[in-house]
Design a protein around this motif. Sequence first.
Motif, short mmCIF file in Angstrom:
data_model
loop_
_atom_site.label_atom_id
_atom_site.label_comp_id
_atom_site.label_asym_id
_atom_site.label_seq_id
_atom_site.Cartn_x
_atom_site.Cartn_y
_atom_site.Cartn_z
N GLY A 166 19.40 -13.17 -9.74
CA GLY A 166 18.08 -12.64 -10.09
C GLY A 166 17.05 -13.71 -10.42
O GLY A 166 17.26 -14.91 -10.22
N LEU A 167 15.93 -13.25 -10.93
CA LEU A 167 14.80 -14.14 -11.22
C LEU A 167 15.10 -15.17 -12.29
O LEU A 167 14.50 -16.24 -12.31
CB LEU A 167 13.58 -13.32 -11.63
CG LEU A 167 13.01 -12.38 -10.56
CD1 LEU A 167 11.87 -11.55 -11.14
CD2 LEU A 167 12.55 -13.17 -9.35
N SER A 168 16.03 -14.87 -13.19
CA SER A 168 16.36 -15.80 -14.28
C SER A 168 17.56 -16.69 -13.93
O SER A 168 18.10 -17.37 -14.80
CB SER A 168 16.67 -15.01 -15.56
OG SER A 168 15.55 -14.29 -15.97
N ARG A 169 17.95 -16.72 -12.66
CA ARG A 169 19.11 -17.51 -12.23
C ARG A 169 18.98 -18.96 -12.69
O ARG A 169 17.94 -19.58 -12.55
CB ARG A 169 19.22 -17.44 -10.72
CG ARG A 169 20.43 -18.16 -10.20
CD ARG A 169 20.54 -17.96 -8.72
NE ARG A 169 21.56 -18.89 -8.23
CZ ARG A 169 21.70 -19.21 -6.98
NH1 ARG A 169 20.89 -18.70 -6.08
NH2 ARG A 169 22.62 -20.05 -6.61
N GLY A 170 20.07 -19.47 -13.28
CA GLY A 170 20.08 -20.84 -13.76
C GLY A 170 19.71 -20.98 -15.24
O GLY A 170 20.01 -21.99 -15.86
N MET A 171 19.07 -19.96 -15.79
CA MET A 171 18.72 -19.98 -17.22
C MET A 171 20.00 -19.82 -18.03
O MET A 171 21.02 -19.35 -17.52
CB MET A 171 17.75 -18.84 -17.54
CG MET A 171 16.48 -18.85 -16.72
SD MET A 171 15.27 -20.01 -17.31
CE MET A 171 14.50 -19.04 -18.58
N VAL A 172 19.95 -20.23 -19.31
CA VAL A 172 21.11 -20.10 -20.19
C VAL A 172 20.74 -19.33 -21.46
O VAL A 172 19.60 -19.37 -21.91
CB VAL A 172 21.71 -21.47 -20.57
CG1 VAL A 172 22.33 -22.15 -19.37
CG2 VAL A 172 20.69 -22.37 -21.23
#
Length: 144
Positions: free
Chosen positions: A89-95
């Motif tokens: 999704g749009l937040s891919r890579g966020m933690v």
Amino acid sequence: MTKVPISQTLLEYRGERYPLHSGGDGYVRLQTDGPPSHEKFPDAIEFNDDPHDAWVKVPRSAISARYAQKVTATWHGVPVIIGERVRRGLSRGMVTIRYDGVEPATAIAAGLRGNQNDGWSALVSPDEVERVHVETTRLPPVQE
């Protein structure tokens, strides 16, 4: 976006450590960086080669060790634990980060959301965390 390690359970299979994806009676699924193959995972029961969620299912008996990886850092000057990484999704890579302190006012001032009962957290870019420290502890094996 920088890739930082996350807090997770790691399982050792044939001398290499893999993040635990999921598991059940007598088996575990190991997360892989790319499509798994029979050459690398000769004990494989099942594969998933989806590039956003690649894993391999192996018998629990093929696992030689289990580890807890705890990743701490600072965010806006406050101590945090780095949790899950968003894989789609749009937040891919966020933690996801969780406050690793005891003062609610400090968590609120830093911009974390939550409460005293559930804790304080935020979804952030890995580029925003500083002083990342990884601590890995070997755990007792899981009984069949």
